[in-house]
Design a protein around this motif. Structure first.
Motif, mmCIF file in Angstrom:
data_model
loop_
_atom_site.group_PDB
_atom_site.id
_atom_site.type_symbol
_atom_site.label_atom_id
_atom_site.label_comp_id
_atom_site.label_asym_id
_atom_site.label_seq_id
_atom_site.Cartn_x
_atom_site.Cartn_y
_atom_site.Cartn_z
ATOM 1 N N TYR A 12 0.820 -1.212 0.000
ATOM 2 C CA TYR A 12 0.000 0.000 0.000
ATOM 3 C C TYR A 12 0.855 1.264 0.000
ATOM 4 O O TYR A 12 1.966 1.267 0.539
ATOM 5 C CB TYR A 12 -0.838 0.067 1.277
ATOM 6 N N TYR A 13 0.290 2.358 -0.568
ATOM 7 C CA TYR A 13 0.772 3.721 -0.290
ATOM 8 C C TYR A 13 -0.343 4.345 0.543
ATOM 9 O O TYR A 13 -1.378 4.719 -0.024
ATOM 10 C CB TYR A 13 0.944 4.535 -1.569
ATOM 11 N N GLY A 14 -0.196 4.418 1.817
ATOM 12 C CA GLY A 14 -1.296 4.891 2.660
ATOM 13 C C GLY A 14 -2.511 3.996 2.433
ATOM 14 O O GLY A 14 -2.438 2.783 2.634
ATOM 15 N N ALA A 37 0.858 -1.255 -17.930
ATOM 16 C CA ALA A 37 0.713 0.167 -18.233
ATOM 17 C C ALA A 37 1.235 1.001 -17.069
ATOM 18 O O ALA A 37 1.564 0.468 -16.011
ATOM 19 C CB ALA A 37 -0.757 0.465 -18.491
ATOM 20 N N ASN A 38 1.274 2.316 -17.265
ATOM 21 C CA ASN A 38 1.635 3.239 -16.188
ATOM 22 C C ASN A 38 0.733 3.004 -14.988
ATOM 23 O O ASN A 38 -0.471 2.884 -15.147
ATOM 24 C CB ASN A 38 1.387 4.690 -16.641
ATOM 25 N N GLY A 39 1.342 2.953 -13.809
ATOM 26 C CA GLY A 39 0.535 2.840 -12.597
ATOM 27 C C GLY A 39 0.054 1.430 -12.291
ATOM 28 O O GLY A 39 -0.707 1.217 -11.352
ATOM 29 N N ALA A 40 0.485 0.436 -13.062
ATOM 30 C CA ALA A 40 0.025 -0.939 -12.834
ATOM 31 C C ALA A 40 0.581 -1.518 -11.532
ATOM 32 O O ALA A 40 0.008 -2.456 -10.968
ATOM 33 C CB ALA A 40 0.433 -1.832 -14.007
ATOM 34 N N GLY A 41 1.720 -0.977 -11.074
ATOM 35 C CA GLY A 41 2.303 -1.492 -9.830
ATOM 36 C C GLY A 41 3.678 -2.113 -10.025
ATOM 37 O O GLY A 41 4.232 -2.720 -9.106
ATOM 38 N N LYS A 42 4.269 -1.922 -11.214
ATOM 39 C CA LYS A 42 5.538 -2.589 -11.532
ATOM 40 C C LYS A 42 6.671 -2.100 -10.615
ATOM 41 O O LYS A 42 7.426 -2.903 -10.067
ATOM 42 C CB LYS A 42 5.901 -2.347 -13.013
ATOM 43 N N THR A 43 6.771 -0.785 -10.481
ATOM 44 C CA THR A 43 7.834 -0.231 -9.626
ATOM 45 C C THR A 43 7.607 -0.644 -8.172
ATOM 46 O O THR A 43 8.559 -0.990 -7.460
ATOM 47 C CB THR A 43 7.860 1.306 -9.754
ATOM 48 N N THR A 44 6.354 -0.646 -7.753
ATOM 49 C CA THR A 44 6.037 -1.035 -6.369
ATOM 50 C C THR A 44 6.475 -2.476 -6.108
ATOM 51 O O THR A 44 7.017 -2.792 -5.046
ATOM 52 C CB THR A 44 4.518 -0.893 -6.120
ATOM 53 N N LEU A 45 6.279 -3.346 -7.098
ATOM 54 C CA LEU A 45 6.681 -4.748 -6.936
ATOM 55 C C LEU A 45 8.193 -4.844 -6.734
ATOM 56 O O LEU A 45 8.674 -5.518 -5.823
ATOM 57 C CB LEU A 45 6.228 -5.547 -8.169
ATOM 58 N N GLU A 192 9.284 -3.296 -17.976
ATOM 59 C CA GLU A 192 9.529 -2.580 -19.224
ATOM 60 C C GLU A 192 8.210 -2.173 -19.880
ATOM 61 O O GLU A 192 7.272 -2.944 -19.941
ATOM 62 C CB GLU A 192 10.340 -3.509 -20.154
ATOM 63 N N GLN A 193 8.183 -0.914 -20.324
ATOM 64 C CA GLN A 193 7.024 -0.431 -21.088
ATOM 65 C C GLN A 193 7.142 -0.851 -22.545
ATOM 66 O O GLN A 193 6.139 -0.982 -23.239
ATOM 67 C CB GLN A 193 6.975 1.112 -21.054
ATOM 68 N N ASN A 194 8.378 -1.016 -23.000
ATOM 69 C CA ASN A 194 8.607 -1.414 -24.389
ATOM 70 C C ASN A 194 8.424 -2.936 -24.495
ATOM 71 O O ASN A 194 9.347 -3.718 -24.317
ATOM 72 C CB ASN A 194 10.031 -1.004 -24.798
HETATM 73 P P1 ATP Z 1 5.109 3.551 -13.952
HETATM 74 O O1 ATP Z 1 5.389 2.866 -15.221
HETATM 75 O O2 ATP Z 1 4.365 4.833 -14.114
HETATM 76 O O3 ATP Z 1 6.303 3.648 -13.043
HETATM 77 P P2 ATP Z 1 4.200 1.354 -12.321
HETATM 78 O O4 ATP Z 1 3.513 0.199 -12.967
HETATM 79 O O5 ATP Z 1 5.596 1.191 -11.946
HETATM 80 O O6 ATP Z 1 4.012 2.617 -13.226
HETATM 81 P P3 ATP Z 1 3.762 2.081 -9.601
HETATM 82 O O7 ATP Z 1 4.690 3.232 -9.626
HETATM 83 O O8 ATP Z 1 4.184 0.843 -8.907
HETATM 84 O O9 ATP Z 1 3.312 1.713 -11.065
HETATM 85 O O10 ATP Z 1 2.373 2.582 -8.986
HETATM 86 C C1 ATP Z 1 1.296 1.715 -8.648
HETATM 87 C C2 ATP Z 1 0.139 2.515 -8.043
HETATM 88 O O11 ATP Z 1 0.556 3.127 -6.840
HETATM 89 C C3 ATP Z 1 -0.379 3.631 -8.948
HETATM 90 O O12 ATP Z 1 -1.777 3.676 -8.843
HETATM 91 C C4 ATP Z 1 0.234 4.866 -8.362
HETATM 92 O O13 ATP Z 1 -0.609 5.974 -8.553
HETATM 93 C C5 ATP Z 1 0.366 4.528 -6.901
HETATM 94 N N1 ATP Z 1 1.532 5.188 -6.311
HETATM 95 C C6 ATP Z 1 2.820 5.058 -6.715
HETATM 96 N N2 ATP Z 1 3.654 5.793 -5.954
HETATM 97 C C7 ATP Z 1 2.886 6.396 -5.033
HETATM 98 C C8 ATP Z 1 3.130 7.276 -3.962
HETATM 99 N N3 ATP Z 1 4.379 7.673 -3.672
HETATM 100 N N4 ATP Z 1 2.070 7.702 -3.229
HETATM 101 C C9 ATP Z 1 0.819 7.286 -3.520
HETATM 102 N N5 ATP Z 1 0.498 6.462 -4.522
HETATM 103 C C10 ATP Z 1 1.517 6.007 -5.270
#
Ligand code: ATP
Length: 236
Positions: A12-14, A37-45, A192-194
């Motif tokens: 979670y983020y909050g 896609a953007n925001g899917a959660g890849k970076t969070t993983l 990767e987005q590509n």
């Molecule tokens: P990107 O390609 O844009 O990096 P991503 O797939 O890596 O996208 P994440 O960055 O993991 O996606 O984000 C996953 C979800 O968490 C998104 O809905 C994003 O809005 C949310 N999120 C990411 N960082 C934060 C943050 N610092 N605070 C609140 N929500 C966040």
């Protein structure tokens, strides 16, 4: 052999649930790609696996050992390097200083390790005394990968290695990723987005959408899927 096993991860983020029960497996020697896609959660993983974020629920096992909630430097010591999105090199330090920082978890760094990095990235040797801020985008990506290598990882996680790079440089970076995998035995998990290049380079792929894995399998099979062709490869 399975080296990374992620089970039902929730992060979670909050109040925002970014990972909604993610499970992935990475076998030793593989290149695994995560598309989404953007925001899917890849970076969070990746951040959760690297210990930069703590999961609310779920498990991360590396080499059969639980690592979720360990401090990031302990996870590096266990053999996982993260090459972050946007590279995050230290712009005022020299190229060589940046590389040496990649080995901060090791007591002694054999001289040969820098040479190994320079053998894959000769341009970094030429520029080793220059401040990293003066490198081009592609060179900074090379430096970030080189810095990750200095920890001698078994598993390298790369977040968007092609971000902001031309198609030619992207190809060059992915060729080096494939060589490091084949020649140095480094297992690779990349976001990767590509999708074109990710599916060409990786052997296994996962598709993440809104915090959930919606598809996975050998990349040969994913490439043939209608949904992947339509949404990720842009074919109609
Ligand atoms: P990107 O390609 O844009 O990096 P991503 O797939 O890596 O996208 P994440 O960055 O993991 O996606 O984000 C996953 C979800 O968490 C998104 O809905 C994003 O809005 C949310 N999120 C990411 N960082 C934060 C943050 N610092 N605070 C609140 N929500 C966040």
């Amino acid at each position: 052999m399975n080296i990374l096993s992620v089970r039902n991860l929730e992060t979670y983020y909050g109040a925002i649930m970014a990972l909604r029960g993610v499970s992935i497996d990475v076998n030793e020697g593989e290149i695994v790609a995560i598309l989404g896609a953007n925001g899917a959660g890849k970076t969070t993983l990746m951040k959760t696996v690297a210990g930069l974020m703590d999961p609310e629920k779920g498990a991360v096992d590396f080499m059969g050992e639980p690592i979720a909630r360990l401090e990031p430097d302990r996870i590096v010591t266990k053999g996982i390097s993260l090459v972050p999105e946007g590279r995050e090199v230290f712009p005022y330090l020299t190229v060589e200083e940046n590389l040496k920082l990649g080995a901060f978890t090791r007591r002694a760094v054999p001289a040969g390790d820098l040479d190994l990095v320079y053998s894959y990235f000769p341009v970094l040797r030429e520029r080793r005394r220059q401040a990293a801020g003066f490198l081009s985008g592609g060179q900074q990506q090379m430096l970030a990968i080189g810095r990750g290598l200095m920890a001698r990882p078994r598993l390298m996680m790369l977040d968007e290695p092609s971000l902001g790079l031309s198609p030619l440089l992207t190809q060059e970076i992915f060729d080096i990723i494939a060589r490091l995998n084949a020649e140095q035995g480094v297992t690779m998990l990349l976001v990767e987005q590509n999708a074109h290049i990710a599916l060409e380079t990786a052997t296994t792929g996962y598709v993440l959408e809104m915090g959930r894995i919606v598809m996975s399998g050998p990349t040969e099979r994913l490439k043939a899927s209608d949904d992947i062709q339509e949404f990720y490869l842009g074919r109609t």
